[in-house]
Each structure stands twice: as structure tokens, then as C-alpha cells.
Design a protein around this motif. Sequence first.
Motif, PDB file in Angstrom:
ATOM      1  N   SER A 135      35.873  34.966  56.820  1.00  0.00           N
ATOM      2  CA  SER A 135      35.851  36.547  55.725  1.00  0.00           C
ATOM      3  C   SER A 135      35.225  36.251  54.270  1.00  0.00           C
ATOM      4  CB  SER A 135      37.121  37.429  55.876  1.00  0.00           C
ATOM      5  OG  SER A 135      36.905  37.657  57.570  1.00  0.00           O
ATOM      6  N   TRP A 136      36.240  35.663  53.762  1.00  0.00           N
ATOM      7  CA  TRP A 136      36.145  34.824  52.507  1.00  0.00           C
ATOM      8  C   TRP A 136      34.799  34.050  51.757  1.00  0.00           C
ATOM      9  CZ3 TRP A 136      37.210  36.098  47.682  1.00  0.00           C
ATOM     10  CH2 TRP A 136      37.319  35.011  46.926  1.00  0.00           C
ATOM     11  N   LYS A 140      32.617  36.375  49.223  1.00  0.00           N
ATOM     12  CA  LYS A 140      32.478  35.661  48.144  1.00  0.00           C
ATOM     13  C   LYS A 140      30.829  36.367  47.777  1.00  0.00           C
ATOM     14  CE  LYS A 140      33.402  31.866  48.261  1.00  0.00           C
ATOM     15  NZ  LYS A 140      34.167  30.053  47.890  1.00  0.00           N
ATOM     16  N   LYS A 141      29.936  35.580  48.638  1.00  0.00           N
ATOM     17  CA  LYS A 141      28.644  36.209  48.719  1.00  0.00           C
ATOM     18  C   LYS A 141      28.158  37.197  48.402  1.00  0.00           C
ATOM     19  CE  LYS A 141      27.352  32.076  52.269  1.00  0.00           C
ATOM     20  NZ  LYS A 141      26.909  31.979  53.249  1.00  0.00           N
ATOM     21  N   LEU A 142      28.602  38.522  49.129  1.00  0.00           N
ATOM     22  CA  LEU A 142      28.460  39.564  48.648  1.00  0.00           C
ATOM     23  C   LEU A 142      28.910  39.939  47.849  1.00  0.00           C
ATOM     24  CD1 LEU A 142      28.941  42.183  51.632  1.00  0.00           C
ATOM     25  CD2 LEU A 142      30.002  42.705  49.895  1.00  0.00           C
ATOM     26  N   LEU A 143      30.361  39.702  47.133  1.00  0.00           N
ATOM     27  CA  LEU A 143      30.612  40.170  45.812  1.00  0.00           C
ATOM     28  C   LEU A 143      29.926  39.537  44.567  1.00  0.00           C
ATOM     29  CD1 LEU A 143      34.538  40.244  45.886  1.00  0.00           C
ATOM     30  CD2 LEU A 143      33.216  41.949  46.075  1.00  0.00           C
ATOM     31  N   GLU A 144      28.882  38.705  45.194  1.00  0.00           N
ATOM     32  CA  GLU A 144      28.681  37.770  43.575  1.00  0.00           C
ATOM     33  C   GLU A 144      26.475  38.649  43.774  1.00  0.00           C
ATOM     34  OE1 GLU A 144      28.715  33.627  44.863  1.00  0.00           O
ATOM     35  OE2 GLU A 144      30.748  33.564  43.952  1.00  0.00           O
ATOM     36  N   CYS A 145      26.685  38.919  45.201  1.00  0.00           N
ATOM     37  CA  CYS A 145      25.345  39.995  45.512  1.00  0.00           C
ATOM     38  C   CYS A 145      25.385  41.349  44.575  1.00  0.00           C
ATOM     39  CB  CYS A 145      24.716  40.146  46.292  1.00  0.00           C
ATOM     40  SG  CYS A 145      23.705  38.471  47.348  1.00  0.00           S
ATOM     41  N   LEU A 146      26.494  41.514  44.422  1.00  0.00           N
ATOM     42  CA  LEU A 146      27.307  43.397  44.122  1.00  0.00           C
ATOM     43  C   LEU A 146      26.981  42.829  42.713  1.00  0.00           C
ATOM     44  CD1 LEU A 146      27.949  46.294  44.162  1.00  0.00           C
ATOM     45  CD2 LEU A 146      29.903  45.462  44.853  1.00  0.00           C
ATOM     46  N   ALA A 147      27.469  41.781  42.287  1.00  0.00           N
ATOM     47  CA  ALA A 147      27.856  41.493  40.090  1.00  0.00           C
ATOM     48  C   ALA A 147      26.529  41.785  39.715  1.00  0.00           C
ATOM     49  CB  ALA A 147      28.427  40.594  40.391  1.00  0.00           C
ATOM     50  N   GLN A 148      25.771  40.951  40.616  1.00  0.00           N
ATOM     51  CA  GLN A 148      23.802  41.249  40.049  1.00  0.00           C
ATOM     52  C   GLN A 148      23.788  42.294  39.920  1.00  0.00           C
ATOM     53  OE1 GLN A 148      22.114  37.331  41.036  1.00  0.00           O
ATOM     54  NE2 GLN A 148      23.861  37.246  42.563  1.00  0.00           N
ATOM     55  N   ILE A 157      32.503  38.111  39.039  1.00  0.00           N
ATOM     56  CA  ILE A 157      33.428  38.591  38.257  1.00  0.00           C
ATOM     57  C   ILE A 157      34.321  39.479  39.252  1.00  0.00           C
ATOM     58  CG2 ILE A 157      32.306  40.544  38.138  1.00  0.00           C
ATOM     59  CD1 ILE A 157      33.763  41.585  35.355  1.00  0.00           C
ATOM     60  N   PHE A 158      33.874  38.917  40.231  1.00  0.00           N
ATOM     61  CA  PHE A 158      34.346  40.284  41.971  1.00  0.00           C
ATOM     62  C   PHE A 158      34.964  39.234  43.007  1.00  0.00           C
ATOM     63  CE2 PHE A 158      31.242  43.998  40.471  1.00  0.00           C
ATOM     64  CZ  PHE A 158      32.326  44.450  39.846  1.00  0.00           C
ATOM     65  N   ALA A 159      34.268  38.024  42.255  1.00  0.00           N
ATOM     66  CA  ALA A 159      34.968  36.708  43.633  1.00  0.00           C
ATOM     67  C   ALA A 159      36.024  35.565  42.665  1.00  0.00           C
ATOM     68  CB  ALA A 159      33.159  36.174  44.099  1.00  0.00           C
ATOM     69  N   ASP A 160      34.898  34.532  42.641  1.00  0.00           N
ATOM     70  CA  ASP A 160      36.604  33.624  42.249  1.00  0.00           C
ATOM     71  C   ASP A 160      37.376  33.640  41.363  1.00  0.00           C
ATOM     72  OD1 ASP A 160      35.421  31.466  44.492  1.00  0.00           O
ATOM     73  OD2 ASP A 160      33.929  31.656  42.736  1.00  0.00           O
ATOM     74  N   ILE A 166      43.159  33.105  45.858  1.00  0.00           N
ATOM     75  CA  ILE A 166      43.017  33.708  47.589  1.00  0.00           C
ATOM     76  C   ILE A 166      43.965  32.413  48.485  1.00  0.00           C
ATOM     77  CG2 ILE A 166      40.485  32.540  47.831  1.00  0.00           C
ATOM     78  CD1 ILE A 166      41.261  36.042  49.439  1.00  0.00           C
ATOM     79  N   GLY A 167      44.562  33.392  49.792  1.00  0.00           N
ATOM     80  CA  GLY A 167      44.818  31.961  50.784  1.00  0.00           C
ATOM     81  C   GLY A 167      46.216  31.056  50.757  1.00  0.00           C
ATOM     82  N   ARG A 168      46.615  31.678  48.862  1.00  0.00           N
ATOM     83  CA  ARG A 168      48.230  30.884  48.193  1.00  0.00           C
ATOM     84  C   ARG A 168      49.022  31.848  47.861  1.00  0.00           C
ATOM     85  NH1 ARG A 168      45.907  26.941  43.410  1.00  0.00           N
ATOM     86  NH2 ARG A 168      44.365  28.589  43.535  1.00  0.00           N
ATOM     87  N   PRO A 169      50.306  31.312  46.881  1.00  0.00           N
ATOM     88  CA  PRO A 169      50.950  31.867  46.502  1.00  0.00           C
ATOM     89  C   PRO A 169      49.892  33.329  45.411  1.00  0.00           C
ATOM     90  CG  PRO A 169      52.204  30.914  47.469  1.00  0.00           C
ATOM     91  CD  PRO A 169      51.093  30.232  47.864  1.00  0.00           C
ATOM     92  N   GLY A 170      50.692  34.496  45.133  1.00  0.00           N
ATOM     93  CA  GLY A 170      49.544  34.755  44.347  1.00  0.00           C
ATOM     94  C   GLY A 170      48.160  35.684  44.547  1.00  0.00           C
ATOM     95  N   ASN A 171      48.729  35.658  45.766  1.00  0.00           N
ATOM     96  CA  ASN A 171      47.149  36.514  46.215  1.00  0.00           C
ATOM     97  C   ASN A 171      48.014  37.664  47.506  1.00  0.00           C
ATOM     98  OD1 ASN A 171      44.828  37.023  47.762  1.00  0.00           O
ATOM     99  ND2 ASN A 171      44.343  36.980  45.558  1.00  0.00           N
TER     100      ASN A 171
END
Length: 320
Positions: A135-136, A140-148, A157-160, A166-171
Amino acid sequence: MSASNGSTEHVPVLDFGIYNEADGQVKLGEQIAHVLKTSGFMYVKNHGIPQETIDKVFNSSKKVFSLPPDIKAKKPRSSKFEPSCGYVAMGSEKLDEARRDEIREAYNYIPYNDERLPEEVPEFGPACKSLFWESWNFSKKLLECLAQGLHQPRKTIFADDSHQYIGRPGNFTTLRIHNYPARDMSKAEADHLTRCGAHTDYGTLTVLFQDDVGGLEVETTQGAFIPAPPIPGTLVINIGDIMQRWTCDKLRSTVHAVTFSEQNRHRDRQSIAFFLHPDDAYMVECLDGSTKYPPISGKNYLQERMFASFTNYFGQGQNA
């Protein structure tokens, strides 16, 4: 709440299969941005997430929800404001503004907190882990398209950029599996019972996997509710409130609900939602440089929203 058949709006279907074509990402970005500015919800086909991976979570979660109540209760989600795996019991949450009783239970999964996984269903945790990362990768692919599509100078900006943990403490990103048991009810009961009350999501993005039982309804720009029935092979995508805030209301965090109907109330329903959230420490600021909304950290924003929804749960002082 009931869907309006008179609305001319519908939930559009986007084909993600063009992602690897020439200018495919640009075209997808334009389409995604348009949908999220208008209807706010979309189906996505050819998304690339293996159906087998999705089915493993549905199949194993059925076993989890079929466990005796006292067994499920031994692995509760923590009542403290921290990410954790765990069971969310019936009646723990109320999203409906009218505070109708919501007939649902859930199980939260995050990759780095597995002590609350049910030992009785050992395949459940690995299945959730696989779908979380699939899902992640799709998000990422969808959000990078959205940013464009929004003409952002950094397509990450909306992804990495904002989801480094993501998947670690702090998120706080969570895979949540919902179970909506079948329910026989009188007409009087139907007035104060629902499956999931009308609400908006909180985070960056939601990726929803539906089973074959309907019930999801989406509010249109005309204020009517229309059904978003299951379409085999598709995902359902919407954004949450922090993304609407981030884009200064250019994008639409859409109200939705899951309802009982004559057709579905006699069947159990399950769904899987990947709730993507910015990193706890990431400061969300208006992208247009305005001060329409003050900067806020991902954690502080989520904390404000969750305590409103979990009032009943936290108010009872449950600790785990």
C-alpha cells in the motif's frame, strides 16, 4: 443516512495502468488532482497490488474477528496516544455527529509493534505486513503524480519528504481492518444504529480495499450521498483533512459513511484501510505560502482529531 439516487455525480474510475507510459505520470497527476478537487473519491484499477496479498488479509482477519470476545480483548489497542497494533472493540469509537451506535470492530496494524498480534492466527501479522508495504509503495507513486498535477516543484513533497519514518517509530501510518457484523433490527433500532458514522479521514491519504458487500456512501458536492459499491480489482482512494489543510482547501476531504441497508444488513462486511499520515515531527504548512492555517506537526494534528473520535474510549480510562 441513505444514498440519493437523484444525484448526477458519481465516483470516477482512474486507470493507473498508464503510470509507466510516456507522460503517464503527468496525465495521472492531472486526473488525480481534478478528482480530488471535485468528487474527492475515486476508484483506481490496474494499481499493481497483488490480489493474493489483499485476500490473505481478508481471510486471516476473518479468523481473528471470529475469535471469542475474551480472546480478542486480551490484545487491545493501547488507549494512550501512541501507535500500536491491537483490537478495537465494538463501541470504542463514535464518528457519527448524532452519536448513533456504530456496529463495528477493528484491528489496527503497524509493522514495528507486533506484541499485540493474536497468537491464535499466526498468518495474520505477516499478511498485514505485506499489504502495508504494498500500500505504501502504491501510495508513493500516486502522491508523486498528485504533486505534479498540483505543479509542486518537488514531486516527493507528499511522499518521501513528509513520510520518512513510514513503518517506523515517528510515524502513525496504520493498516486497519474493519469488521461490520450482520445485524437484524427493527425500524426503531435502524434510527440509532449505523455501521460507521459520517466523517472525514484525518491524514494524507486513505487506500481502501472493500469486500463484496456494499454500504460505503460518499457525499457529493451537491450535499447528497451516493453509493460507492465494490468494483472487483479496484481500490478506493480519498484524502484526509490534513491534506486539505496542506493544500489550502484546493483538495477536498470528503464526508463518507458505511450504512446498513435492506440488501447488506444481513451480511457481515469487512474492509481494509491503509491510513497514511505524515511523520510525527513533520510540520505541515500551507503550500501556497499563505497563513490560512498555522503550521502544525503531523502528531499534534492527529492527536487533536483522534481524541475527538475516541472520547468514549479514552474517557473510560482503559489502559493497555
